[in-house]
Design an enzyme around this catalytic site. Structure first.
Site, PDB file in Angstrom:
ATOM      1  N   TRP A 120      21.377   1.869   8.313  1.00  0.00           N
ATOM      2  CA  TRP A 120      22.346   1.584   9.377  1.00  0.00           C
ATOM      3  C   TRP A 120      23.714   1.241   8.775  1.00  0.00           C
ATOM      4  O   TRP A 120      24.752   1.540   9.356  1.00  0.00           O
ATOM      5  CB  TRP A 120      21.846   0.413  10.230  1.00  0.00           C
ATOM      6  CG  TRP A 120      22.798   0.044  11.325  1.00  0.00           C
ATOM      7  CD1 TRP A 120      22.856   0.591  12.570  1.00  0.00           C
ATOM      8  CD2 TRP A 120      23.838  -0.937  11.271  1.00  0.00           C
ATOM      9  NE1 TRP A 120      23.860   0.009  13.300  1.00  0.00           N
ATOM     10  CE2 TRP A 120      24.491  -0.932  12.531  1.00  0.00           C
ATOM     11  CE3 TRP A 120      24.291  -1.824  10.292  1.00  0.00           C
ATOM     12  CZ2 TRP A 120      25.548  -1.776  12.825  1.00  0.00           C
ATOM     13  CZ3 TRP A 120      25.350  -2.663  10.592  1.00  0.00           C
ATOM     14  CH2 TRP A 120      25.964  -2.636  11.848  1.00  0.00           C
ATOM     15  N   HIS A 121      23.691   0.628   7.589  1.00  0.00           N
ATOM     16  CA  HIS A 121      24.950   0.186   6.991  1.00  0.00           C
ATOM     17  C   HIS A 121      25.792   1.325   6.440  1.00  0.00           C
ATOM     18  O   HIS A 121      26.970   1.143   6.162  1.00  0.00           O
ATOM     19  CB  HIS A 121      24.697  -0.836   5.878  1.00  0.00           C
ATOM     20  CG  HIS A 121      24.394  -2.193   6.407  1.00  0.00           C
ATOM     21  ND1 HIS A 121      23.167  -2.536   6.890  1.00  0.00           N
ATOM     22  CD2 HIS A 121      25.165  -3.294   6.559  1.00  0.00           C
ATOM     23  CE1 HIS A 121      23.197  -3.789   7.308  1.00  0.00           C
ATOM     24  NE2 HIS A 121      24.403  -4.271   7.119  1.00  0.00           N
ATOM     25  N   GLY A 122      25.194   2.480   6.270  1.00  0.00           N
ATOM     26  CA  GLY A 122      26.003   3.582   5.792  1.00  0.00           C
ATOM     27  C   GLY A 122      25.126   4.768   5.442  1.00  0.00           C
ATOM     28  O   GLY A 122      23.966   4.610   5.090  1.00  0.00           O
ATOM     29  N   PHE A 131      30.556   1.116   9.464  1.00  0.00           N
ATOM     30  CA  PHE A 131      29.283   0.820  10.117  1.00  0.00           C
ATOM     31  C   PHE A 131      29.327   1.147  11.602  1.00  0.00           C
ATOM     32  O   PHE A 131      30.373   1.209  12.185  1.00  0.00           O
ATOM     33  CB  PHE A 131      28.928  -0.643   9.923  1.00  0.00           C
ATOM     34  CG  PHE A 131      28.968  -0.994   8.478  1.00  0.00           C
ATOM     35  CD1 PHE A 131      28.094  -0.386   7.597  1.00  0.00           C
ATOM     36  CD2 PHE A 131      29.909  -1.854   7.991  1.00  0.00           C
ATOM     37  CE1 PHE A 131      28.159  -0.665   6.256  1.00  0.00           C
ATOM     38  CE2 PHE A 131      29.967  -2.141   6.649  1.00  0.00           C
ATOM     39  CZ  PHE A 131      29.098  -1.547   5.781  1.00  0.00           C
TER      40      PHE A 131
END
Lengths: 369, 431
Positions: free
Chosen positions: B282-284, B431
C-alpha cells in the site's frame, strides 16, 4: 484559553491577509538581485497540468509582505540552532563562503575538450587560469569542520590534461601565499581586485608580460557598502559589507558591448552608476554581456581574446596598457558560431579565465567548434 | 476546492468514484435482507475502487515486473498518481463494507457522501477517516469558538512539526541518500537514518495533525493517527502507535475476515504475512515496500510466538533499544527503492563499505544538526505535549496569553521558513 487564543491569533492572521493584498507589488528584488515572478496568466492547459497553481504559489511566495525580514528571521533561527550553512553558503567567521559542489566530471571533460578543439584549429598560444574559490584558499574562514573538496588536486588534474598549446597558470599557489589578505569578498562570491592582482602577477610570468607594480596603479576604494550575492542568497546580513577597489592604470579605454545586433559604446571601463545599486560589482565592465570589446590607447598593438566569466571583470583593468584590444567572450550568453563574425587569427593570444564554480558546473565551452 | 489546487485533472475520477460508492450504498440498503444481491453491490464497489487504485498506482509496477520476468517490452504507461488516491479508495471501501455488514447505515444524501469522500483536510495524507466517525457530524458543521481555537492550535502544531523539523532533518537525509555528502562514515550512516526516522514521523504526523486540526475547525472529529510511536518497546507496540488508522483498516477489512488468529497457528501466520505484505505494498508500488511489510510480519510473528513469552524479564531499556534498532533498519528498507542500495546502506551502518567510523564530515553534521536532533528526540516523547496541555487548561489569564504567544511565535517561524522555502518536499505523496 480558547477565547484568549482566538482573540490573539485571528486579528493577526487577518492583518497578514489584508496586508498581503493591499501592499503594492515589486517587480524586482534588489536584495536577491532577480526578477520576482509575475502574476500568472490563466490558461486552460496550465490549469490542467497543475502549472497554474504552482505559479500562483510562487507568486505569493515572492511577493509575501516583508519578504526580506522573513528571510533574515529564518537565517537567524538557523544560526541560533547551530546551522552554519544557508542555501549552499557557509556562514564563517565574519565572512560568507560559497560551498562549491564537487565537480561535474562530465561537464569538466566537455569544457576541456572544447578548449582543445578550438586551439587545435588556431595557432596562437593559449593560457588557462582556473581560479579556486575562497573556501579552498581561505579555510580559516570556514565554520568548524565544514567539508570542502581538494581543489588543488583537481586543478592539477585538469592542467595535466592540457596540450602544450594551452599553458596553465597557477593561481592557486599565489593566492594561498596571500590567504590572510583581503583577496576574496566577505559577502560576494568574486575575488577582490587585490586577489585578481596577485593572480595577474602569476599570469604575467606565463604570458611574457612585464608585470605592473602596484605603485603604477591609482588604487582607490569606490564603495565600502557592497553586499554581494552571498549575503542575498544566504539571507545573512550580519557580515560587514565589502569594499570595492579599482586599480586604475590611467589608460584611456573605450568599451563596447555587443548583444546580437545591439551595440553600445561607453568611454570608460568603470561604471560609476552601479555603485548606487545593489549589484555594485557591476562597477567593473557593467553587467554580463556576451561580447565585450575594450580598445585602449596602448601602442603595443597586441590583441587578446579572453574567454571568461564575471571574475574577469575586475581583471581586465590590469591589461589596459599592455593590449590595444581585449575581446571578452562570455560563452554562457553566446549561442551562435563566433567565428562567423570575428576573425580569430587577428588575436595574438587567447586566455581562458574561469572560476571554479562556473568551470565545474557549466559546460559552455563545449560550444566551441 | 483544495483538491483542485493540486490535482484538477483527477476531479472527474473522484466524482465518478463517489457516485459509484453512493449508488452501491443505496442499493445495499435496499436489498439489505437479500444477501446475494447485497454482496454483488458490495463487490462492484470494492472492485471498482481497487481497480482505480490498481490503475493509478500499480499498473506500471506490474508491467515492469512482467517485462523483466518474461522478457517482454510492454511500454510503461507513466500514469501519474493522483494525490491521496490510496487514502480515498480505502475510505470508500471502508464505507461500503460497513454498510454491507450493517455496522453503519447508508448515507441517504449524495451531497453528504460527497462531503465525506472529499473531506479536504485528510485527502492528501490521511488519517483514513471512516464514515462511522464523522457520520453524525456531516449534516451540521458548527464552527464554535472552542472548535476554532482547538483546531487552529492543532493545525499549528502540525505545521511546526512539518516545516520546522521534518523539512530541516529531511534536507540532511536527502544529502546523505543522494550521495551529495560523499565522504561517509559509520556515524554518518546512523545520523542519516535517524534523520530519516525523524523526517518521516514529523512529516507524516504533522500532516495528520494539520488534517485533524482543520477538521476540528469545521466541527468534525477525526481519529488520531499517531501516538508517540518511537517510545514503543516492541514492534507490536510500534504498530499500535504508528499510522493507527491504516493498521485498523487492515485489521478490520483484511486480517479479521481472513480468520485472524482464530483458525490455528498456520493460518494465523499466513494471515499476518498477507496483511503485512499488503500493508507494505500500500505504501508504494515497488518491491522494497513489500519487503518492508514482510520484514515487520516476520518480527511480529517472532514477537508473538517467541519473544513475548519471557518479555517481562528483559529490562525496559533493552526493549526500547531493540525496538528503535529494528525500526531504524525498517526505514532503510523503506527509503531505498532499490533493494541493493538499501542493503548497502545497512552494511554501512554496521561497519561495512570500508568507511572510517568517524570523520570530519560527521563532526560538522553533528554540530550543525545536534540541536535539531535533540529537540526532535524530545518531541518524540509525550512530555512536552502533556506539559503544554496542562498549561492550556490553567485558568490564569497570564499563562493563557503566554501559551497563545508561544503558538504565535511558532506560526511566525513557520511563515519565515515557508516564505524562504527552497526545500519543501512532501514525503507521503506517493501513497
Amino acid at each position: 484559553m480558547n477565547k484568549v487564543f482566538v482573540r490573539i491569533i485571528i486579528p493577526i492572521w487577518l492583518l497578514f491577509v489584508i496586508m498581503n493584498f493591499a501592499v503594492p507589488k515589486k517587480e524586482f528584488s534588489e536584495t536577491e538581485n532577480r526578477m520576482l515572478s509575475k502574476f500568472p496568466t490563466f490558461s486552460i492547459g496550465e490549469l490542467f497540468n497543475g502549472k497554474f497553481m504552482q505559479n500562483i504559489d510562487d507568486y505569493i511566495n515572492d511577493h509575501f509582505i516583508g519578504r526580506d525580514y522573513w528571510v533574515s528571521l529564518k537565517s537567524g533561527i538557523d544560526l541560533g540552532i547551530g546551522k552554519r550553512e544557508s542555501n549552499g553558503i557557509y556562514i564563517g567567521k565574519q565572512a560568507l563562503l560559497e560551498n562549491i559542489k564537487a565537480p561535474n566530471q562530465v561537464y569538466v571533460q566537455k569544457n576541456i575538450d572544447g578548449m582543445k578543439r578550438f586551439m587545435k584549429r588556431h595557432s596562437q598560444q593559449a593560457y588557462f587560469m582556473l581560479i579556486p574559490s575562497a573556501s579552498a584558499i581561505q579555510p580559516q574562514k570556514l565554520p568548524p569542520l565544514a567539508p570542502t573538496w581538494d581543489q588543488k588536486a583537481f586543478i592539477n588534474q585538469v592542467y595535466s590534461k592540457l596540450p602544450s598549446s594551452i599553458k596553465p597558470i597557477d593561481a592557486y599557489t599565489t593566492l594561498s601565499h596571500h590567504k590572510d589578505e583581503y583577496i576574496y569578498y566577505r559577502t560576494d562570491h568574486h575575488w577582490t581586485t587585490k586577489g585578481a592582482y596577485y593572480s595577474y602577477l602569476e599570469a604575467c610570468k606565463a604570458m611574457n608580460i612585464t608585470p605592473r607594480n602596484e605603485s603604477e596603479f591609482t588604487i582607490k576604494p569606490q564603495t565600502n557598502k557592497f553586499y554581494g550575492t552571498l549575503s542575498s542568497k544566504s539571507g545573512i546580513q550580519t557580515v560587514p559589507s565589502d569594499v570595492i577597489e579599482s586599480y586604475d592604470l590611467g589608460a584611456k579605454a573605450t568599451f563596447t558591448t555587443q548583444n546580437g545586433n545591439k551595440v553600445n559604446n561607453y568611454d570608460s571601463i568603470y561604471f560609476n552608476q552601479y555603485l548606487n545599486e545593489k549589484d555594485k560589482y557591476a562597477f567593473f565592465l557593467g553587467k554580463n554581456e556576451p561580447i565585450v570589446t575594450i580598445k585602449t590607447n596602448s601602442n603595443s598593438g597586441k590583441k587578446l581574446l579572453l574567454f571568461k566569466d564575471s571574475y574577469s571583470h575586475c581583471y581586465s583593468q590590469f591589461l589596459t596598457k599592455d593590449y590595444s584590444e581585449i575581446v571578452l567572450l562570455d560563452m554562457r550568453y553566446i549561442n551562435t558560431d563566433i567565428e562567423k563574425t570575428m576573425n580569430i587569427a587577428d588575436f595574438d593570444q587567447v586566455l581562458f579565465l574561469y572560476s571554479m564554480d562556473v568551470f565545474t558546473h557549466q559546460n559552455q565551452l563545449m560550444k566551441l567548434r | 476546492m483544495f483538491y483542485a489546487w493540486g490535482e484538477i485533472r483527477f476531479i472527474p475520477v473522484m466524482l465518478g468514484l463517489s457516485v459509484v460508492d453512493y449508488w452501491c450504498g443505496r442499493k445495499m440498503d435496499k436489498y439489505f435482507d437479500d444477501k446475494k444481491k447485497k454482496r454483488i453491490f458490495m463487490l462492484i464497489d470494492v472492485i471498482t475502487n481497487l481497480s482505480v487504485l490498481f490503475f493509478f498506482k500499480y499498473i506500471d509496477f506490474f508491467i515492469g515486473n512482467a517485462n523483466s520476468l518474461f522478457g517482454l517490452s510492454i511500454p510503461l504507461l507513466g500514469v501519474i498518481l493522483p494525490i491521496g488516491v490510496s487514502f480515498n479508495t480505502f475510505q470508500s471501501i471502508s464505507y461500503t463494507i460497513d454498510v454491507y455488514r450493517g455496522t453503519t447505515t447508508c448515507e441517504k444524501s449524495y451531497y453528504n457522501y460527497l462531503t465525506y469522500t472529499t473531506l479536504f483536510p485528510q485527502i492528501i495524507a490521511g488519517p483514513i477517516v471512516r464514515y462511522v466517525t464523522v457520520e453524525d457530524d456531516l449534516d451540521i458543521h458548527p464552527i464554535t469558538v472552542d472548535n476554532l481555537s482547538l483546531g487552529i492550535r492543532r493545525f499549528l502544531i502540525g505545521l511546526g512539526k512539518k516545516v520546522l523539523i521534518a523539512n530541516n532533518v529531511g534536507l540532511l537525509w536527502s544529502q546523505i541518500q543522494n550521495g551529495q555528502i560523499t565522504e561517509l562514515s559509520t556515524v554518518l550512516y546512523w545520523v542519516g537514518i535517524v534523520a530519516f526516522a525523524f523526517q518521516i514521523y514529523f512529516d507524516f504526523s504533522g500532516y495528520s495533525d494539520m488534517a485533524i486540526g482543520l477538521a476540528k475547525i469545521f466541527g468534525l472529529t477525526f481519529d488520531e493517527n499517531f501516538n508517540y510511536p518511537y517510545i514503543s518497546r516492541s514492534i507490536t507496540e510500534f504498530w499500535r502507535r504508528w499510522h493507527m488508522t491504516l493498521s485498523a483498516w487492515f485489521k478490520d477489512y483484511v486480517y479479521i475476515p481472513l480468520g485472524g488468529n482464530r483458525k490455528g497457528k498456520v493460518a494465523h501466520i499466513r494471515n499476518l504475512l498477507i496483511v503485512w505484505g499488503l500493508t507494505g505494498f500500500w505504501h508504494g508500488a515497488s518491491w522494497n515496500f513489500i519487503f518492508w511489510g514482510l520484514y515487520f510480519a516476520v518480527i511480529l510473528i517472532i514477537e508473538k510466538f517467541v519473544l513475548f513469552r519471557f518479555w517481562e524479564k528483559i529490562p525496559k531499556a533493552i526493549q526500547h533499544l531493540y525496538a528503535i534498532l529494528l525500526i531504524l533498519i525498517s526505514w532503510v528498507i523503506f527509503s531505498f527503492d532499490s533493494v541493493s542500495a538499501g542493503w548497502n546502506f545497512i552494511k554501512g551502518m554496521f561497519g561495512g563499505n570500508h568507511v572510517p567510523f568517524y570523520n570530519e564530515q560527521a563532526g560538522y553534521v553533528l554540530i550543525t544538526y545536534g540541536f535539531t536532533f535533540l529537540l526532535a528526540g524530545f518531541l518524540c516523547t509525550p512530555v512536552f505535549r502533556k506539559w503544554l496541555f496542562k498549561l492550556e487548561n490553567k485558568k490564569n489569564k497570564g499563562i493563557q496569553i503566554t501559551v497563545s504567544l508561544f503558538y504565535l511565535v511558532m506560526f511566525l517561524f513557520c511563515v519565515a521558513y515557508l516564505v524562504n522555502s527552497t526545500y519543501n518536499p512532501f514525503l507521503y505523496f506517493r501513497f
